[in-house]
Design a protein around this motif. Sequence first.
Motif, mmCIF file in Angstrom:
data_model
loop_
_atom_site.group_PDB
_atom_site.id
_atom_site.type_symbol
_atom_site.label_atom_id
_atom_site.label_comp_id
_atom_site.label_asym_id
_atom_site.label_seq_id
_atom_site.Cartn_x
_atom_site.Cartn_y
_atom_site.Cartn_z
ATOM 1 N N PHE A 308 0.823 -1.201 0.000
ATOM 2 C CA PHE A 308 0.000 0.000 0.000
ATOM 3 C C PHE A 308 0.862 1.257 0.000
ATOM 4 C CE2 PHE A 308 -2.713 3.236 2.064
ATOM 5 C CZ PHE A 308 -3.810 3.186 1.217
ATOM 6 N N ARG A 309 1.987 1.210 0.694
ATOM 7 C CA ARG A 309 2.868 2.379 0.764
ATOM 8 C C ARG A 309 3.465 2.727 -0.599
ATOM 9 N NH1 ARG A 309 4.310 4.693 5.397
ATOM 10 N NH2 ARG A 309 3.649 3.745 7.375
ATOM 11 N N THR A 310 3.547 1.766 -1.475
ATOM 12 C CA THR A 310 4.097 2.048 -2.806
ATOM 13 C C THR A 310 3.092 2.785 -3.691
ATOM 14 O OG1 THR A 310 3.339 -0.045 -3.772
ATOM 15 C CG2 THR A 310 5.488 -0.047 -2.682
ATOM 16 N N LEU A 311 1.828 2.837 -3.268
ATOM 17 C CA LEU A 311 0.804 3.459 -4.098
ATOM 18 C C LEU A 311 0.839 4.975 -4.052
ATOM 19 C CD1 LEU A 311 -2.306 1.223 -3.280
ATOM 20 C CD2 LEU A 311 -0.593 0.897 -5.048
ATOM 21 N N SER A 312 1.399 5.545 -2.975
ATOM 22 C CA SER A 312 1.397 7.000 -2.836
ATOM 23 C C SER A 312 2.653 7.433 -2.096
ATOM 24 C CB SER A 312 0.130 7.448 -2.102
ATOM 25 O OG SER A 312 0.075 6.848 -0.820
ATOM 26 N N ASP A 313 2.663 8.662 -1.599
ATOM 27 C CA ASP A 313 3.882 9.177 -0.990
ATOM 28 C C ASP A 313 3.904 8.927 0.513
ATOM 29 O OD1 ASP A 313 2.837 12.693 -1.056
ATOM 30 O OD2 ASP A 313 2.174 11.011 0.181
ATOM 31 N N SER A 314 4.751 9.610 1.237
ATOM 32 C CA SER A 314 4.982 9.350 2.655
ATOM 33 C C SER A 314 3.819 9.783 3.546
ATOM 34 C CB SER A 314 6.252 10.077 3.123
ATOM 35 O OG SER A 314 6.127 11.471 2.900
ATOM 36 N N ARG A 315 2.809 10.436 2.973
ATOM 37 C CA ARG A 315 1.685 10.858 3.789
ATOM 38 C C ARG A 315 0.707 9.704 4.052
ATOM 39 N NH1 ARG A 315 -0.383 16.100 0.713
ATOM 40 N NH2 ARG A 315 0.615 15.059 -1.026
ATOM 41 N N THR A 316 0.980 8.550 3.459
ATOM 42 C CA THR A 316 0.132 7.382 3.698
ATOM 43 C C THR A 316 0.246 6.949 5.146
ATOM 44 O OG1 THR A 316 0.407 6.624 1.433
ATOM 45 C CG2 THR A 316 -0.282 4.982 3.034
ATOM 46 N N GLN A 317 -0.893 6.606 5.762
ATOM 47 C CA GLN A 317 -0.922 6.121 7.130
ATOM 48 C C GLN A 317 -1.529 4.730 7.148
ATOM 49 O OE1 GLN A 317 -2.933 8.830 9.693
ATOM 50 N NE2 GLN A 317 -1.825 10.619 8.945
ATOM 51 N N THR A 318 -0.906 3.794 7.875
ATOM 52 C CA THR A 318 -1.413 2.438 7.939
ATOM 53 C C THR A 318 -1.407 1.940 9.368
ATOM 54 O OG1 THR A 318 0.807 1.553 7.575
ATOM 55 C CG2 THR A 318 -0.576 1.839 5.641
ATOM 56 N N SER A 319 -2.205 0.914 9.623
ATOM 57 C CA SER A 319 -2.241 0.310 10.946
ATOM 58 C C SER A 319 -2.700 -1.122 10.843
ATOM 59 C CB SER A 319 -3.192 1.080 11.874
ATOM 60 O OG SER A 319 -4.515 0.958 11.424
ATOM 61 N N ALA A 320 -2.339 -1.924 11.824
ATOM 62 C CA ALA A 320 -2.771 -3.314 11.873
ATOM 63 C C ALA A 320 -2.967 -3.706 13.333
ATOM 64 C CB ALA A 320 -1.719 -4.229 11.238
ATOM 65 N N HIS A 321 -4.025 -4.484 13.581
ATOM 66 C CA HIS A 321 -4.261 -4.934 14.944
ATOM 67 C C HIS A 321 -5.189 -6.133 14.913
ATOM 68 C CE1 HIS A 321 -7.245 -1.774 13.980
ATOM 69 N NE2 HIS A 321 -8.105 -2.627 14.507
ATOM 70 N N LEU A 322 -5.181 -6.890 15.985
ATOM 71 C CA LEU A 322 -6.078 -8.029 16.098
ATOM 72 C C LEU A 322 -7.483 -7.526 16.338
ATOM 73 C CD1 LEU A 322 -4.024 -10.485 18.329
ATOM 74 C CD2 LEU A 322 -4.212 -10.427 15.845
ATOM 75 N N LEU A 323 -8.456 -8.161 15.680
ATOM 76 C CA LEU A 323 -9.829 -7.739 15.879
ATOM 77 C C LEU A 323 -10.280 -7.972 17.307
ATOM 78 C CD1 LEU A 323 -11.693 -8.760 12.629
ATOM 79 C CD2 LEU A 323 -10.760 -6.569 13.285
ATOM 80 N N GLY A 324 -9.666 -8.918 17.976
ATOM 81 C CA GLY A 324 -10.050 -9.190 19.355
ATOM 82 C C GLY A 324 -9.824 -8.011 20.270
#
Length: 327
Positions: A308-324
């Motif tokens: 996903f980070r390759t799709l745009s510039d450094s302003r991209t924000q991402t996160s990951a977490h367990l649904l639990g």
Amino acid sequence: MAKVAAAALPVLIVGGFLGAGKTTLVNRLLGDAKGRRFVVFVNDFGAINIDLDLVETVSEDRIALSNGCVCCSLNADFVASLAAFARAPDPPDAVVIEASGVADPRALEGSLAALETAGLIRLEIRIYVIDADQFWSIDAPLLEDIIDHAAASDLLLLNKTDLVDVATLCEIECILQESAPYAQVLRCLRADVPLALLMDGSWERQRAAVPAPSQELRSHVDSFVQWSGRSDTALDRVAFRALAQQLSGQALRAKGILHLAGEGWVRFHLVGWRANLEPCPPPQDRSSRLVAIGLRNRLDPETIEAAFRTLSDSRTQTSAHLLGSLP
């Protein structure tokens, strides 16, 4: 069953596995409101795409919709908020609760019991949406959960019936009728069900025969992981197509609102191996958002984030977490 006052606020519960069509059904109910005012509770705003042309204002955990309805987040203040709506001088005509796609919708009934006993609300109908196209591709333990949840529902919507043959539909219906003998099974396309059917007053009479859920509600919520990303710049379509192919091999469900360079804004949906893009108006903050949910042993948030980070510039924000860990 406790007798509930006729003036109590009607509550509709909408359950269903990831991508079954719960949000589509909620949007259809709002579109069929015909002057009636609804309050819609959802697990969180990241998990629902309320039609953008319905959204009027957004503040904290509440969205005001242009048709007079309200959309709230399903959080720790859910019971208090629901009670406040029920006691309001001008209460809404009904409440719709969209349950999480990875949890047991019966768990909501415990939260509603005290309000129903107090005569503030009445459980109008429990709806469970089932994806006919994905039914046989779901892992066995998850499919067992789906059947259990269906057995405790009043109406089963066998959705996306245009994507499977008649023999498959009949086979699924036989399983549902055997496992959920007290529920009505209805075939539908794109969750197109008239609101009048859902609020005709007949469901409470049928519910007396439905077995009560066990004290221990089994759920595989800890088996899931969610990844989400946001970008303030336009995304490259070719690169996004590669990401979508990557997601189709890892995610059970993905959706988002995206700005594709040279093409404008689109809504993205992926369920299993099936994906589509459709034009849509831009969100208020004009930022692209993408969410993916999958089994923890199959969805790799790090590889999705890198792509996903390759799709745009450094302003991209991402996160990951367990649904639990979600509320």
